[in-house]
Scaffold this motif. Structure first.
Motif, mmCIF file in Angstrom:
data_model
loop_
_atom_site.group_PDB
_atom_site.id
_atom_site.type_symbol
_atom_site.label_atom_id
_atom_site.label_comp_id
_atom_site.label_asym_id
_atom_site.label_seq_id
_atom_site.Cartn_x
_atom_site.Cartn_y
_atom_site.Cartn_z
ATOM 1 N N TYR A 102 0.866 -1.170 0.000
ATOM 2 C CA TYR A 102 0.000 0.000 0.000
ATOM 3 C C TYR A 102 0.909 1.229 0.000
ATOM 4 O O TYR A 102 1.673 1.440 0.938
ATOM 5 C CB TYR A 102 -0.891 0.034 1.235
ATOM 6 C CG TYR A 102 -1.413 -1.330 1.649
ATOM 7 C CD1 TYR A 102 -2.546 -1.876 1.058
ATOM 8 C CD2 TYR A 102 -0.761 -2.076 2.636
ATOM 9 C CE1 TYR A 102 -3.021 -3.126 1.431
ATOM 10 C CE2 TYR A 102 -1.223 -3.318 3.015
ATOM 11 C CZ TYR A 102 -2.346 -3.847 2.409
ATOM 12 O OH TYR A 102 -2.806 -5.085 2.785
ATOM 13 N N SER A 201 -4.197 6.129 -1.037
ATOM 14 C CA SER A 201 -3.292 4.984 -1.044
ATOM 15 C C SER A 201 -3.537 4.148 -2.290
ATOM 16 O O SER A 201 -4.685 3.882 -2.656
ATOM 17 C CB SER A 201 -3.515 4.117 0.200
ATOM 18 O OG SER A 201 -2.709 2.947 0.145
ATOM 19 N N VAL A 203 -2.905 0.334 -4.109
ATOM 20 C CA VAL A 203 -2.902 -1.050 -3.626
ATOM 21 C C VAL A 203 -2.381 -1.961 -4.729
ATOM 22 O O VAL A 203 -2.821 -1.875 -5.881
ATOM 23 C CB VAL A 203 -4.322 -1.525 -3.231
ATOM 24 C CG1 VAL A 203 -4.279 -2.985 -2.783
ATOM 25 C CG2 VAL A 203 -4.913 -0.660 -2.137
#
Length: 432
Positions: A102, A201, A203
């Protein structure tokens, strides 16, 4: 006026030699910027480089996964915004392996939230699927849907928290006084919600089944997954870049945003979404997914450390038909061929790619992937146990300078207040 005189005894020749000895390994650099400003760094002996790199990168190894996460800037020692997960889940049919990176931006709140919540959400949904579908009937697309739904559900929860706290229709009717009172009365709640909405964020995750016959890779953002395979009988390694990169350097991503927002010239400018954000897909970044009134009236006015008011207003004026950042991940399924002797998977945040982009010789994504797999594959079969110890660390060493002791030393010891490289996280997973 009375002057106080201070007599200083001249240093002895021995003291002078000692002082020279202490600074002989210090050098300066302008980092190729060509300006007058210089920064100091310390040349480390070769024997100390890997030890120091191991320490600074928190290098760890498990039975099948090696990891590093690295940010050398001393001023940012506790501010690495990358997070990662390495988990094994005992589920119906056996043990599943979950790994993920992340890459947070603009702060730590959203990436911490994703790191904490996403693995358990995926595990719960996967367990429900395995309990409802016989193993013999488990189609790859079922697992892909579990992964995609978990990621989108998590992003929806961030957005829902904002809209529950401050519904759009209420906001448009509130006076400034009423809005100030609403936020001040629930300030701790607002702090948590607003941070997750103005940060984000990416991923990148991998999920493998108990028999290691299948691997699913999900990407949302600009990290990179590379699958390496060693075929028999040649023993040669080949590399495949698994995912597309979700940023404005990817022409298809830039065109997608422009097609979704026709006649909005500022939807992509300066190679960034609304001129602000490099990734085109991410969790969080909710202010780019909701009407601009939230930025104009709420985020800009009630987040002192977010953006200067004039910048917030500039970006908000470009938000006409949200969303601009997508939460739709791409999921890739690969069958791990039984004829292949070995398979490995490299997951990396975009800081690793950036380091290679800064090399004198520019490498394409495929050239980087070939280099990474070739290097990791070489170390997997090295007779030197030190080189086998952590494959992610070997890859990091190559990126920060390889055999160039001076460059590696500079990247590790530069005395500079600002980051001279992005956060780097690398996971190397071995399938055998």
């Amino acid at each position: 006026m009375v002057y106080n005189m201070v007599n200083l005894q001249a240093a002895t020749s021995t003291e002078n030699l000692r002082a020279l000895e202490e600074v002989k390994d210090f050098h300066t650099t302008d980092l190729g910027r060509g300006g007058k400003e210089q920064w100091t760094y310390h040349i480390l002996p070769e024997a100390a480089l890997d030890v120091e790199l191991h320490r600074m990168s928190n290098a760890t190894s498990s039975a099948s996964v090696d990891s590093v996460t690295f940010q050398p800037c001393a001023a940012y020692a506790d501010l690495n915004q990358d997070r990662y997960s390495i988990e094994e889940w005992e589920l119906p049919g056996g043990v599943w392996q979950f790994t993920a990176i992340y890459d947070g931006h603009c702060g730590h709140d959203t990436v911490n939230y994703v790191h904490k919540r996403l693995p358990s959400m995926v595990r719960t949904s996967l367990q429900a699927l395995l309990q409802s579908v016989p193993t013999t009937s488990l189609k790859p697309e079922f697992v892909s849907e579990v992964l995609c739904s978990a990621v989108r559900h998590l992003d929806h929860s961030i957005r829902s928290d904002l809209l529950d706290f401050l519904p759009h229709d209420h906001l448009t009717k509130m006076s400034d006084v009423q809005l100030n009172q609403h936020i001040s009365h629930r300030y701790s709640e607002w702090n948590a919600i607003s941070a997750r909405c103005t940060q984000g964020s990416t991923v990148l995750l991998a999920l493998s089944d108990p028999l290691k016959k299948n691997v699913w890779i999900l990407n949302l953002g600009d990290s990179m997954a590379v699958l390496g395979s060693r075929s028999l009988p040649s023993g040669k390694w080949s590399a495949m870049v698994v995912n597309s990169i979700h940023n404005c350097n990817n022409r298809s991503e830039s065109q997608r945003i422009q097609q979704e927002h026709p006649s909005e010239q500022a939807c992509v400018c300066d190679n960034r979404v609304v001129g602000y954000l490099a990734p085109t897909r991410a969790l969080g970044d909710t202010w780019l997914k909701v009407p601009s009134v939230y930025t104009h009236r709420v985020f800009a006015s009630h987040l002192q450390d977010w953006l200067p008011p004039h910048q917030a207003a500039q970006y908000a004026n470009r938000i006409l038909t949200p969303p601009y950042i997508s939460d739709l991940p791409e999921v890739y399924h690969h069958s791990l061929g039984v004829s292949q002797h070995e398979t490995l998977l490299i997951l990396s945040s975009d800081g690793l790619q950036d380091l290679y982009d800064n090399h004198d010789t520019q490498l394409s994504d495929q050239e980087m992937a070939d280099r990474w797999v070739g290097l990791v594959g070489h170390h997997m079969h090295s007779t030197d146990m030190d080189l086998q110890s952590n494959l992610a660390l070997r890859l990091l060493r190559d990126a920060v300078g390889g055999d160039n002791t001076e460059l590696v030393s500079r990247n590790l010891t530069l005395e500079m207040e600002d980051k001279w490289m992005d956060d780097i996280t690398i996971l190397v997973q071995r399938f055998q």
